[in-house]
Design a protein around this motif. Structure first.
Motif: not given
Length: 730
Positions: A596-598, A614-615, A638-641
């Motif tokens: 994801n690139d939001v 992020q992913y 679950n990726g970080g952000g």
């Protein structure tokens, strides 16, 4: 609008004659003796070009040409059957043979619980009841545990409200429907995922990108359509019980009966109770709210030769309490109390004309949502009264592979909202009209192009164009592409109610406009034969670009949250790849990865949207033994952000700039014994939880109190047990 209505009437007049319709269900018998629907089976009258296919529930409806009595039913991997259907017969319940005996060699198949619709030009993943039963599905928010596309998380650390994400965007950008009737809109958006019981659901269709214009101008990121159990095809009687280690218990039941050969009815009931107080991290706040919910649905179906209709009513009553525990050292505890009542009536009617692929349908609903709530010292009340109607006419031009769908719709919402002394009352009414053209060339190519025009009383004229294409150059390869526009009218307070669980002041810098975005997507579905078994690789990329968006700015300072319209760029890029395979008999697995690139312009700066991973990594597997034991296991990476800015907080309350990646695991064991299913399982097997999710929990009336920065699990390991019992289960 008048011109469209006149044209629709003129198109309808030539076909107002009586014809006989034949309908029914096509299924296949699985290894455990249970029948499951066959999706996409082909049916046609022998010697004619008149045909149809079964939908996601195995249901079909087809006109009978004069003199036709032989109906051919075929599907890849099954024996082709030709049925003699006398002129007096109008309903067919047929079971295809999934295994073929040839000189002692047996070829058998097991239907997957989740599959992609292979003929729909809109990328659609169908989650069947078999898949829903792989996890303890108490409500819609828990129905995506074994799905790689939809993420589910808590919106805050106290109320228990859950939210979904699709394509890296909040669930409010996905249109949620119940049997093609808009649901969970406006005031129901915060807690609405808990208003759809899991045992009521027959299937869920998840579509990415913009959907058909016939469903409205929403669905910016996608569409989720829930199908309830049907009074004409599901269990005569069903009961389900569930309990978990947190003290939550629920009971579900449904039964159906045929009042006459043409009239059937079904009653569905749900009772939920959570009465145990849990504070695992000892911050004086309940980790889960105390909930009592009662939910009832009654629906009726009339099935005539050319006319059919449905009517139903739904009633919901829920009390939800959360916040600080009563404690002798706490003089004025921060309490949350939410009382919700919902009432809905709905109806559907359809007429099939004496012409192939020609019908007229009407969908209508009226609902009321009432909420009275207290968040600490803040008082929020809201009432939403809604009307919805959609008149749809379908026919073809020239040949049946040139289909036209046109109609008119009307949506009306009367909002009465107040937060403390501030009023947010408004009325939104939107009449609209649409036209959609679909072209099919055999099963190799399909194109769906549509546009609609709506007149919103607050935001003016809305023009919504959409285009979907599907191309199958070879049998094992499906290519899809889509582009379309979507709009959304935000309910600012209701959709951000989680912010009331904080000391932040809500600051509106300007009047909020309607959200507007374009969505572009491509999808590749490839099938291979690996060691004589089918392997499926599904890859898609979607970009959502906003022309206007509601910005919720929590970065500017820790004591306020600012609302304003987008001034700059905002977009979401989502790339996902998923592999599904059954390496040996009765064993299935899926593995997926999503990036994801939001990014959104917040306070004049284009930056990563907070609280978005992020992913995402995903793995799920299922194994069923010959003795009817089933083992299920699912892993989520679950990726970080990024976290909202906390630089202005006191040093001891600072939360950093980002949150880490983490893993959660779920497992379940179930056993089928005659009409009984018994299951036991565990969620969050590793017990991972977010540390100190509430900022300044020891002083909830300080200017820094905030329970809205949630990015991870709030509860550790949770065990559950349950049972299902069904009579005449299809």
């Amino acid at each position: 609008m008048k011109t469209i209505l006149i044209l629709a009437a003129l198109l309808t007049l030539p076909y107002l004659t009586f014809s006989q319709k034949v309908d029914g269900h096509i299924s296949e018998k699985g290894e455990n003796g249970q029948s499951t629907p066959v999706v996409g089976a082909n049916l046609y009258w022998l010697g004619t070009t008149l045909g149809t296919t079964t939908n996601e529930t195995g249901y079909f409806a087809i006109n009978r040409p004069k003199g036709a009595e032989l109906l051919v039913i075929s599907f890849v991997g099954y024996q082709t059957d030709t049925l003699l259907v006398p002129s007096t017969q109008t309903r067919i319940m047929h079971t295809l043979q999934s295994s073929v005996d040839i000189e002692g060699v047996v070829v058998a198949g097991r239907a997957a619980g989740t599959h992609f619709d292979r003929v729909n030009p809109v990328q659609t993943q169908i989650i069947t009841r078999n898949e829903l039963e792989r996890a303890a599905c108490c409500n819609l928010s828990e129905s995506f545990e074994t799905n790689a596309s939809v993420d589910v998380s808590y919106s805050d650390a106290v109320t228990g409200a859950k939210q979904i994400q699709l394509l890296g965007l909040a669930g409010t950008y996905s249109q949620i429907q119940v049997e093609n009737i808009p649901a969970l809109r406006g005031l129901a958006s915060t807690f609405g995922l808990g208003y759809i019981p899991g045992s009521w659901m027959e299937s869920i269709q998840v579509s990415k990108g913009t959907a058909s214009v016939a469903n409205g101008y929403e669905s910016i990121a996608g569409q989720i359509n829930v199908e309830y159990k049907k009074p004409w095809e599901d269990e005569v009687f069903f009961v389900n019980g569930y309990a978990n280690s947190l003290g939550m218990a629920e009971f579900n039941t449904n039964f159906r009966m045929s009042v006459s050969p043409k009239v059937s009815t079904m009653v569905l009931a749900h009772v939920e109770n959570m009465s145990f107080e849990n504070d695992h991290n000892h911050d004086t706040f309940l980790n889960h709210p105390l909930v009592k919910q009662y939910h009832l649905l009654n629906r009726w179906k009339y099935d005539g030769n050319s006319f059919e209709s449905q009517v139903g009513i739904r009633l919901l009553d829920e009390d939800r309490s959360a916040g600080q525990l009563a404690h002798e050292n706490i003089i004025n505890p921060f309490g949350i109390d939410i009382q919700t009542r919902q009432y809905e009536g709905f109806g559907k009617a359809g007429y099939i004309f004496d012409r192939p692929n020609t019908s007229l349908g009407l969908i209508a609903s009226a609902s009321m949502h009432d909420q009275q709530s207290v968040f600490g010292q803040s008082l929020y009340t809201g009432r939403q009264q809604s009307l919805y109607s959609n008149l749809v006419f379908i026919t073809y031009i020239g040949r049946t592979n040139h289909t036209i769908k046109t109609g008119v719709s009307f949506t009306y919402d009367d909002y009465s909202e107040s937060l403390n002394n501030l009023s947010f009352d408004r009325i939104e009414s939107t009449p609209g009209a649409y036209l959609e053209y679909t072209y099919k060339w055999l099963e190799d190519f399909s194109l769906m192009a549509g546009a609609r025009v709506d007149r919103h009383n607050m935001f003016g004229t809305l023009f919504t164009p959409r285009l979907h294409m599907r191309y199958q150059p070879i049998e094992q390869l499906n290519l899809r592409a889509s582009v379309g526009k979507g709009y959304r009218s935000p309910s600012v307070i209701a959709e951000n109610m989680y912010l009331l669980a904080s000391s932040r002041n809500m600051v509106f810098l300007e009047d909020i406009g309607i959200e507007e975005a374009w969505n572009f997507g491509i999808n590749i579905t490839q099938k291979y034969m690996l060691w004589f078994r089918e392997l499926t690789i599904n890859t898609d990329f979607y970009r959502t670009s906003f022309a206007n968006q509601l910005i919720v700015d929590m970065d500017r300072d820790p004591t306020n949250v600012y609302f304003y319209n987008l001034d700059g760029e905002s977009y979401s890029n989502s790339l996902q790849a998923e592999v599904s395979y059954s390496p040996f008999h009765r064993f299935d697995f899926s593995v997926a990865y999503r990036w994801n690139d939001v990014r959104t312009t917040i306070n004049g700066e284009l930056q990563e949207k907070p609280l978005v991973s992020q992913y995402k990594g995903f793995f799920t597997t299922s194994y069923q033994t010959e003795s009817k034991w089933q083992l299920d296991y699912t892993l989520h990476l679950n990726g970080g952000g990024r976290l909202p800015n906390t630089n202005h907080l006191p040093e001891e309350l600072y939360r950093g700039e980002s949150f880490p990646s983490f893993i959660t695991m779920n497992a379940q064991v179930s056993k089928t014994i005659d009409r009984w299913d018994v299951y036991i399982g565990v969620e969050n097997l590793t017990g991972y939880t977010q540390k100190n999710p509430i900022i300044s929990s020891e002083n909830p009336y300080s200017p820094f109190f905030d329970a809205s920065m949630v990015w991870g699990p709030l509860t550790g390991r949770k065990f559950y047990i349950g049972f299902r019992y069904a009579i005449n289960r299809q």
